[in-house]
Write a protein that holds these residues in place. Structure first.
Motif, mmCIF file in Angstrom:
data_model
loop_
_atom_site.group_PDB
_atom_site.id
_atom_site.type_symbol
_atom_site.label_atom_id
_atom_site.label_comp_id
_atom_site.label_asym_id
_atom_site.label_seq_id
_atom_site.Cartn_x
_atom_site.Cartn_y
_atom_site.Cartn_z
ATOM 1 N N ASP A 191 0.922 -1.125 -0.055
ATOM 2 C CA ASP A 191 -0.011 -0.018 0.017
ATOM 3 C C ASP A 191 1.098 1.192 -0.076
ATOM 4 O O ASP A 191 2.003 1.546 0.851
ATOM 5 C CB ASP A 191 -0.772 0.023 1.383
ATOM 6 C CG ASP A 191 -2.029 1.077 1.162
ATOM 7 O OD1 ASP A 191 -1.677 2.025 0.825
ATOM 8 O OD2 ASP A 191 -2.983 0.724 1.456
ATOM 9 N N GLU A 203 -2.959 5.914 12.639
ATOM 10 C CA GLU A 203 -4.510 5.196 12.092
ATOM 11 C C GLU A 203 -4.351 4.317 11.060
ATOM 12 O O GLU A 203 -5.133 3.270 10.968
ATOM 13 C CB GLU A 203 -5.244 6.727 11.543
ATOM 14 C CG GLU A 203 -5.722 7.700 12.518
ATOM 15 C CD GLU A 203 -6.615 8.591 12.027
ATOM 16 O OE1 GLU A 203 -6.832 8.625 10.948
ATOM 17 O OE2 GLU A 203 -6.843 9.739 12.795
ATOM 18 N N PHE A 204 -3.438 4.503 10.081
ATOM 19 C CA PHE A 204 -3.027 3.583 8.991
ATOM 20 C C PHE A 204 -2.416 2.364 9.723
ATOM 21 O O PHE A 204 -2.835 1.088 9.415
ATOM 22 C CB PHE A 204 -2.261 4.120 7.969
ATOM 23 C CG PHE A 204 -1.703 3.247 7.126
ATOM 24 C CD1 PHE A 204 -2.417 2.374 6.063
ATOM 25 C CD2 PHE A 204 -0.411 2.769 7.182
ATOM 26 C CE1 PHE A 204 -2.057 1.453 5.246
ATOM 27 C CE2 PHE A 204 0.117 1.754 6.154
ATOM 28 C CZ PHE A 204 -0.634 1.062 5.370
ATOM 29 N N ALA A 210 -2.661 1.093 12.432
ATOM 30 C CA ALA A 210 -3.498 0.270 13.296
ATOM 31 C C ALA A 210 -4.146 -0.881 12.531
ATOM 32 O O ALA A 210 -4.577 -2.000 13.008
ATOM 33 C CB ALA A 210 -4.815 1.002 13.916
ATOM 34 N N THR A 211 -4.634 -0.418 11.077
ATOM 35 C CA THR A 211 -5.142 -1.526 10.196
ATOM 36 C C THR A 211 -4.182 -2.405 9.792
ATOM 37 O O THR A 211 -4.615 -3.615 9.476
ATOM 38 C CB THR A 211 -5.619 -1.030 9.087
ATOM 39 O OG1 THR A 211 -4.269 -0.447 8.375
ATOM 40 C CG2 THR A 211 -6.387 0.321 9.161
ATOM 41 N N GLN A 212 -2.978 -2.424 10.154
ATOM 42 C CA GLN A 212 -1.720 -3.207 9.963
ATOM 43 C C GLN A 212 -1.524 -4.378 11.146
ATOM 44 O O GLN A 212 -0.261 -5.294 11.085
ATOM 45 C CB GLN A 212 -0.558 -2.927 9.449
ATOM 46 C CG GLN A 212 -0.770 -1.954 8.165
ATOM 47 C CD GLN A 212 -1.454 -2.567 6.935
ATOM 48 O OE1 GLN A 212 -1.158 -3.488 6.411
ATOM 49 N NE2 GLN A 212 -2.453 -1.890 6.228
ATOM 50 N N LYS A 234 0.829 -4.282 17.932
ATOM 51 C CA LYS A 234 -0.390 -3.342 18.402
ATOM 52 C C LYS A 234 -0.918 -4.088 19.880
ATOM 53 O O LYS A 234 -1.081 -3.290 20.953
ATOM 54 C CB LYS A 234 -1.576 -3.143 17.710
ATOM 55 C CG LYS A 234 -2.550 -2.229 17.919
ATOM 56 C CD LYS A 234 -3.427 -1.804 16.694
ATOM 57 C CE LYS A 234 -4.558 -0.763 17.326
ATOM 58 N NZ LYS A 234 -5.499 -1.121 18.187
ATOM 59 N N THR A 282 -7.006 7.258 1.878
ATOM 60 C CA THR A 282 -5.908 7.193 2.985
ATOM 61 C C THR A 282 -4.769 7.991 2.392
ATOM 62 O O THR A 282 -4.040 8.980 3.155
ATOM 63 C CB THR A 282 -5.776 6.166 3.514
ATOM 64 O OG1 THR A 282 -6.780 5.546 3.950
ATOM 65 C CG2 THR A 282 -4.746 6.166 4.867
#
Length: 368
Positions: A108, A141-142, A144-146, A254, A329
């Motif tokens: 990404d 924020e990004f 966290a999705t990982q 995380k 994003t």
């Protein structure tokens, strides 16, 4: 108050004080539990400054907790290959990684924005945006999705443009050039006719020596000297317009990070910021003598021509436009960087630029 009454009351107070002491010990121990983490670095031990950023982080955390919080650092390849450090942290194979986020931009392009992208901010500007412009929160924020939490944990300063086996004077000279260049920048270089190659640091020298590649970028004088590129590619170009201020991140699993006591979370953030500053200071100290040694050993310094820089800038903007349209994003974070970039360079060209330029002219005149 008579003597007997005083002794009686003092005795009760003494017991209460002792009890308070006894009760305080478990509370203190609970706030500083013994924790052992493993950290995967993207760098070999031989690159002591950039690899050393993780060791500095580990040292600060250990010292602040009297050794209760230990982070054991593993070099690239000891647990996972260097370019898989963040993946290992996200998966829980290790609790932490010390890496550069643009290594993962292929998954990404947002990954690249946390580190450095072409013609963005220099190190000082990048730190200002991250610490005071909301950059850390936006990138997290990004992340966290990982499955990750990340904080700046180092910066090299503006990097060099790389080592070339032949001179590059025009855009036409770049056609078909096989260049080791990492991440996002390779996508821009493709528009100039370059064939980008993703090669780990330890494999660059033999590839240059054998002619498998024609050019390679890495970091700057101190690290590049260690890898010996000057022996096989004499032309050293500048600046590395794709890495004006690349942030090296400390990334944490995380769940592991959120499971820490709040005091340890705060300590990690503070230690990361200290390691961040320390790395940039180290490079500023070590690069000047390394550059002198490189030139003494035959390195030919060359600036990228105005033609090449302007073509690269235009190509970068074209790539950004495509990514903004396709990735919300990416657009959100890039818009934030762009908004600050204009103000930053407006301010930088007043006092800083004029002072630095005057002092550089004195250096050239042999007055320093």
């Amino acid at each position: 108050m008579d003597r007997r009454s005083f002794i009686k009351k003092a005795g009760v107070a003494g017991v209460g004080g002792a009890a308070a002491t006894v009760l305080a010990a478990p509370a203190l121990a609970q706030s500083a539990p013994k924790i052992n983490w493993r950290l995967a670095s993207s760098f070999p031990k031989s690159l002591d400054t950039i690899y050393g950023g993780a060791e500095v982080l580990s040292k600060y955390v250990s010292e602040a907790t009297d050794g209760n919080f230990q982070i054991q650092v593993f070099a690239a390849g000891e647990i996972v290959p260097g370019l898989q450090a963040a993946d290992a942290a996200a998966a829980g194979t290790v609790e932490a990684a010390h890496t550069v986020s643009y290594y993962y931009w292929g998954k990404d392009p947002v990954w690249a924005l946390g580190a450095a992208v072409p013609f963005a901010l220099n190190a000082r500007g990048m730190n200002a945006w991250q610490y005071h412009g909301g950059g850390i929160d936006l990138f997290n924020e990004f992340l966290a999705t990982q499955g990750l939490v990340g904080f700046p944990g180092g910066n090299t300063g503006v990097q060099m443009g790389g080592w070339f086996r032949k001179e590059i004077k025009t855009v036409a000279d770049m056609q078909g050039l096989k260049m080791r260049i990492g991440g996002f920048a390779g996508k821009v270089m493709e528009r100039l006719g370059v064939v980008p190659q993703q090669i780990p640091g330890g494999d660059i020298y033999p590839a240059l020596e054998k002619g498998t590649i024609d050019a390679a970028e890495w970091v700057g004088p101190y690290d590049d000297e260690k890898l010996g590129f000057y022996k096989v590619a004499p032309y050293y170009y500048y600046p590395g317009w794709w890495e004006g201020g690349p942030t090296v991140h400390a990334m944490f699993n995380k769940a592991a990070y959120e499971g820490l006591p709040k005091t340890y979370q705060s300590l990690l953030r503070t230690a990361c910021q200290a390691a961040d500053a320390n790395m940039l200071q180290a490079y500023d100290w070590l690069n000047p003598p390394a550059l002198r040694r490189l030139v003494a050993n035959g390195t030919q310094l060359r600036p990228f021509s105005k033609e090449i820089l302007e073509a690269s800038f235009d190509a970068s903007n074209a790539v950004y436009a495509e990514m903004e349209a396709a990735n919300p994003t990416f657009k959100k974070i890039w818009d934030s960087i762009k908004a600050f970039r204009g103000d930053y360079y407006l301010n930088a060209q007043i006092a800083e630029y004029n002072y630095d330029t005057f002092m550089m002219l004195q250096q050239r005149a042999g007055k320093l």
